[in-house]
Motif scaffolding. Sequence first.
Motif, mmCIF file in Angstrom:
data_model
loop_
_atom_site.group_PDB
_atom_site.id
_atom_site.type_symbol
_atom_site.label_atom_id
_atom_site.label_comp_id
_atom_site.label_asym_id
_atom_site.label_seq_id
_atom_site.Cartn_x
_atom_site.Cartn_y
_atom_site.Cartn_z
ATOM 1 N N TYR A 71 0.835 -1.208 0.000
ATOM 2 C CA TYR A 71 0.000 0.000 0.000
ATOM 3 C C TYR A 71 0.867 1.255 0.000
ATOM 4 N N SER A 72 2.041 1.160 0.661
ATOM 5 C CA SER A 72 2.897 2.351 0.770
ATOM 6 C C SER A 72 3.438 2.786 -0.589
ATOM 7 N N GLY A 81 11.872 17.642 2.035
ATOM 8 C CA GLY A 81 11.736 18.270 3.363
ATOM 9 C C GLY A 81 10.348 18.815 3.680
ATOM 10 N N THR A 82 9.390 18.612 2.775
ATOM 11 C CA THR A 82 8.026 19.098 3.025
ATOM 12 C C THR A 82 7.370 18.326 4.161
ATOM 13 N N VAL A 83 7.637 17.010 4.168
ATOM 14 C CA VAL A 83 6.990 16.142 5.160
ATOM 15 C C VAL A 83 7.981 15.792 6.256
ATOM 16 N N LEU A 84 7.605 16.085 7.478
ATOM 17 C CA LEU A 84 8.465 15.763 8.619
ATOM 18 C C LEU A 84 7.895 14.550 9.337
ATOM 19 N N LEU A 85 8.704 13.494 9.461
ATOM 20 C CA LEU A 85 8.252 12.289 10.151
ATOM 21 C C LEU A 85 8.813 12.266 11.573
ATOM 22 N N ARG A 91 4.479 7.367 -4.086
ATOM 23 C CA ARG A 91 4.301 8.074 -5.354
ATOM 24 C C ARG A 91 3.723 9.471 -5.137
ATOM 25 N N LEU A 92 2.750 9.578 -4.233
ATOM 26 C CA LEU A 92 2.131 10.880 -3.964
ATOM 27 C C LEU A 92 3.156 11.835 -3.360
ATOM 28 N N LEU A 93 3.989 11.304 -2.450
ATOM 29 C CA LEU A 93 4.982 12.152 -1.785
ATOM 30 C C LEU A 93 6.097 12.578 -2.731
#
Length: 454
Positions: free
Chosen positions: A171-172, A185-189, A177-179
Amino acid sequence: SLPAASGLAEMGAHWIHGPSPGNPVFRLASQYGLLGPEAALEENQQAEAGGHPPLPSVTYSSSGRVLNPKAVSEARDLFYALLASTRAFQGSKEPPAPSVGQYLRAEIARRVPTMGGGVEDARRLQLAVLAACLKLECCISGTHSMDLVALEPFGEYVSLPGLDCTFPGGYSSLSERLLSSLPEGTVLLNKPVKTIRWQGSFLEEGDDSRDFPVRVECEDGDAFLADHVIITVPLGFLKEHHQEFFQPPLPERKVEAIQRLGFGTNNKIFLEFEQPFWEPEQQLLEVVWEDESPLEEPSADLETNWFKKLIGFVVLHPPEQHGHVLCGFIAGKESEHMETLSDAEVLSVMTRLLRRLTGNPSLPAPRSVLRSRWHSAPYTRGSYSYVAVGSSGDDIDVLAQPLPEDPQDPRPLQLLFAGEATHRTFYSTTHGALLSGWREAERLNHLLQPPIPP
């Protein structure tokens, strides 16, 4: 054994439910080329599975025999006919029972004398299969018991057409693909949020030219100022933490919706085997406890009987990719109890169970076990939502309403809410979650770029 297997196991979302053009997850997955060839087949997209995947199955009973498929499908057909009849009560002022479980049991009791053609053994078997159907329904609804699921709004949930399918690459592969289209650096985990302060007046360090109504404070001390924040945390987290998570606290109406809506646990138990004991064409191994009946109370002893809530095992396909792996599903309190046990205990219980079901006392133990623990997960506290007795679809809409409530507020849409529990017809699904996110993004687009008048 298959050493080359990729060992892919989905700990969370498993299927695309209803892979057809009306499903945005399916559309994206197709567009990105992430699906296998059979998912694309036109007839697979048109099949009406009603949310219950019709996999080739074998049904084992607690007495160690394989049940007669005809007897099983007769009982199952009755169950699905009764389940379908619940739709008639949507919008009804006086539903015949408060919950889906109570309604189904009353209907089963009404028909019991004639079930199995009046033959006692056949009747007991029908009741046992119906008890198993109820457990499967608990997994689908993510609840401990169908007695907790409200009857009147139950029919609002919409099943899309199409034979449920999985992602060959996991599923990931879709979220990756979307990310991939976002700047680095837009998404911080790994950055848990501690508090969302809203209706404030927050200034950036060394810049007092403009203030922000929202300040998102992280556990590590970092903070982010914003005009808008979209909140997608699971309902289970909100139930537990809404009070300290939002400053000022949420309005009473929203809190009541959070409290009333249902949120439960559905977990997976993966078992990996050296060699399969099932036939290559079998894709689902179902479990029926012959002494159980929907008309009798199940034993309440979690410690000794938790595994009886297990609905059976899906065979992961193809074995070249996964190895010889079974994925068991279990919901409710029993599922939450399973989370407290060690891997060794779960493996040993599963081995005993499979030896009993197959009637083979020397069946080799699985070589490994892997399971989800969605109830223990601190930011989830369960799997997904359902409309509980005492709640209604209106609560879903209230949960989805942005804040502040006043439409004339000079700083609108400070808090927006998305996630599966905010979608009135697709709650509990990945496509519901995705659509709810798009809905809130659209709301912000409209605010920032009002539609041009005709």
